[in-house]
Each structure stands twice: as C-alpha cells, then as structure tokens.
Design an enzyme around this catalytic site. Structure first.
Site, PDB file in Angstrom:
ATOM      1  N   GLU A 258      -3.225  13.045  -8.124  1.00 56.53           N
ATOM      2  CA  GLU A 258      -2.534  14.321  -8.261  1.00 56.53           C
ATOM      3  C   GLU A 258      -1.036  14.102  -8.472  1.00 56.53           C
ATOM      4  OE1 GLU A 258      -5.782  14.911  -5.060  1.00 56.53           O
ATOM      5  OE2 GLU A 258      -4.512  13.303  -5.814  1.00 56.53           O
TER       6      GLU A 258
ATOM      7  N   TYR B 213       0.786  -1.235   0.000  1.00 53.51           N
ATOM      8  CA  TYR B 213       0.000   0.000   0.000  1.00 53.51           C
ATOM      9  C   TYR B 213       0.817   1.283   0.000  1.00 53.51           C
ATOM     10  CZ  TYR B 213      -3.912  -3.121   1.001  1.00 53.51           C
ATOM     11  OH  TYR B 213      -4.841  -4.116   0.942  1.00 53.51           O
TER      12      TYR B 213
END
Length: 149
Positions: free
Chosen positions: A60, A53
């Site tokens: 962005e 993760y």
C-alpha cells in the site's frame, strides 16, 4: 460511492497481479495492493523487503508513493475511492487467510483519503471470501492533516 461486483473483482485481480511483482526473499509473503482513484485510474504496488527489516515497504505504501510522486493525484484533484489488498505465498496471493492493511498502511491510506475528502472502500482478499469495509472502520478516530491545523 457505490461499487459493482465487477469493479471489486477487477481491483482484486489488479492486486493479485501486483503481488506477483513483490520482492519478499525473507518472509516469502507476497502482498499486492491496487488503488482506485476518482478519475478511474488504478495504481498498484507490491511489498519490497530489505535485509534491514525496518526499511521494508508495504504494498500500500508503494502504491501511495507512486500516486503522490507522479504529481497527477493532486493536479487532477485526486480522490482515493477504493483499495484492494491481497497476500500470500509466492504465486498464491489471495488463496489463504484474509489480508488487511497493517496499522502503518492504514495511516498512509488515511493521509491521501483525507487529502481528497473520501472514506475509501477497502477490499481485503481472502480467496473464497472478501472482507469489505471502509477505511474509517479499519482506522477509527484517525489522525491526519486536518488535525495539524
């Protein structure tokens, strides 16, 4: 810089389209970002998750990486004028709660905003509502390139 409703809506549509390209098999939360540059170009990005993760990339960050790695941002005296961010379930980005850039992305956006000396408008998609704010309001007292001199 002042923006029209049409400019805002076009950037939100670009962010929603980018969200359809997200790779989010773990969270199933698709995020899209669209960045409007001073020359009028729009660069988009979508989140890219990873089984580890911590290695995942936000939309962005993907868009900023595209801008900087292309070389044209600095070559053209680039400025970041506005950002639209959306997110949600697959195929439903922008139809739920308002999505704002995470803290890491606020810092990433601040970096290129400071390069061009701008305080970009940030539009955060919430379906029926759009939160409109400036980056400086999302990240007050930001640390950036000017702090390293």
């Amino acid at each position: 810089m002042t923006f029209s409703t049409q400019q805002r809506d076009a950037l939100l549509v670009a962010a929603r389209e980018a969200a359809t390209r997200a790779y989010a098999p773990y969270s199933k939360f698709h995020v899209g970002a669209a960045l409007l540059l001073g020359d009028g170009s729009v660069i988009t990005g979508a989140n890219v998750e990873n089984a580890s993760y911590g290695l995942s990339l936000c939309a962005e960050t993907v868009a900023v990486s595209a801008i900087l790695s292309s070389g044209t941002f600095r070559e053209n005296g680039g400025t970041l004028e506005a950002v639209a961010v959306t997110g949600g379930a697959p195929g439903a980005a922008g139809q739920g709660d308002t999505v704002t850039p995470c803290g890491r992305c606020r810092q990433i956006l601040n970096e290129i905003a400071q390069i061009g000396g701008t305080d970009p408008m940030i539009w955060c998609d919430g379906g029926d509502t759009v939160l409109e704010t400036r980056l400086s309001q999302l990240l007050p007292h930001a640390f950036g390139p000017a702090n390293l001199l």
